[in-house]
Motif scaffolding. Structure first.
Motif, PDB file in Angstrom:
ATOM      1  N   PHE A  14      -3.680   0.520  -4.385  1.00  0.00           N
ATOM      2  CA  PHE A  14      -2.321   0.353  -3.886  1.00  0.00           C
ATOM      3  C   PHE A  14      -1.842  -1.094  -3.996  1.00  0.00           C
ATOM      4  O   PHE A  14      -0.638  -1.341  -4.135  1.00  0.00           O
ATOM      5  N   TYR A  30       4.186   0.594  -1.119  1.00  0.00           N
ATOM      6  CA  TYR A  30       2.780   0.471  -1.508  1.00  0.00           C
ATOM      7  C   TYR A  30       2.101  -0.657  -0.733  1.00  0.00           C
ATOM      8  O   TYR A  30       0.920  -0.577  -0.408  1.00  0.00           O
ATOM      9  N   ILE A  33       0.987   0.707   2.573  1.00  0.00           N
ATOM     10  CA  ILE A  33      -0.255   1.471   2.454  1.00  0.00           C
ATOM     11  C   ILE A  33      -1.441   0.522   2.282  1.00  0.00           C
ATOM     12  O   ILE A  33      -2.524   0.753   2.842  1.00  0.00           O
ATOM     13  N   THR A  34      -1.252  -0.569   1.547  1.00  0.00           N
ATOM     14  CA  THR A  34      -2.318  -1.556   1.385  1.00  0.00           C
ATOM     15  C   THR A  34      -2.686  -2.178   2.727  1.00  0.00           C
ATOM     16  O   THR A  34      -3.869  -2.338   3.049  1.00  0.00           O
ATOM     17  N   PHE A  36      -2.321  -0.770   5.589  1.00  0.00           N
ATOM     18  CA  PHE A  36      -3.000   0.271   6.352  1.00  0.00           C
ATOM     19  C   PHE A  36      -4.472   0.353   5.961  1.00  0.00           C
ATOM     20  O   PHE A  36      -5.340   0.508   6.828  1.00  0.00           O
ATOM     21  N   THR A  37      -4.784   0.235   4.674  1.00  0.00           N
ATOM     22  CA  THR A  37      -6.195   0.257   4.270  1.00  0.00           C
ATOM     23  C   THR A  37      -6.934  -0.963   4.800  1.00  0.00           C
ATOM     24  O   THR A  37      -8.113  -0.867   5.156  1.00  0.00           O
TER      25      THR A  37
END
Length: 165
Positions: A14, A30, A33-34, A36-37
């Motif tokens: 991402f 994106y 989401i990055t 979140f990881t």
């Protein structure tokens, strides 16, 4: 360990999608989401406080700010300036530096979990609070006064002058 590798793969994927996507709004999504990881990585490292701060501050505030700025800029292809060769060369050099950093990071031997097993409560909020309010109480209070002064200054600068008739 398989969860770590899965989340690491997703983070890299991402992050690359953030860079290579043409649509800036999709790029910001994106990036969410990055982040979140990365929050999942913090949880795997037993750093709950950092996970919560990353989730609230980065995913909440900064990403919303990015979206508002992009909406206000009204990005379109006609307004984009032509990039000179110097900018392209600087981008290539920065990319090579990133590649060298990644290659150097992958040479490192995988750390063992002995430290995490020995100190299972190392990233907990309770221990952070004890250290923050015992050893670093004075710097913490000084920084809070500094932030209060900055907030008051921002309000005074943004305040409109009302002229009495």
């Amino acid at each position: 360990m398989s969860v770590f590798y899965l989340v690491a793969f997703l983070a890299i994927f991402f992050a690359l999608m953030t860079i290579f996507t043409k649509n800036p709004v999709h790029s910001v999504l994106y990036l969410v989401i990055t982040f979140f990881t990365l929050t999942v990585h913090y949880i795997l490292l037993n750093a709950q406080f950092l996970a919560v701060v990353n989730f609230i501050v980065y995913m909440g505030a900064i990403i919303v700010l990015f979206l508002f700025v992009m909406m206000l800029l009204n990005l379109n292809e006609e307004a984009e300036p032509v990039k000179s060769n110097l900018v392209k060369i600087m981008g290539a050099i920065a990319g090579m530096c990133l590649l060298a950093t990644l290659l150097g990071a992958f040479r490192v031997i995988e750390p063992s979990n002995e430290m995490v097993a020995a100190h299972a409560d190392i990233g907990l909020v309770e221990n952070l609070g004890k250290v923050l309010f015992n050893e670093f109480l004075l710097p913490f209070e000084i920084s809070s006064i500094l932030l209060l002064a900055a907030m008051i200054g921002a309000v005074l600068l943004a305040k409109k002058d009302v002229k009495k008739a």
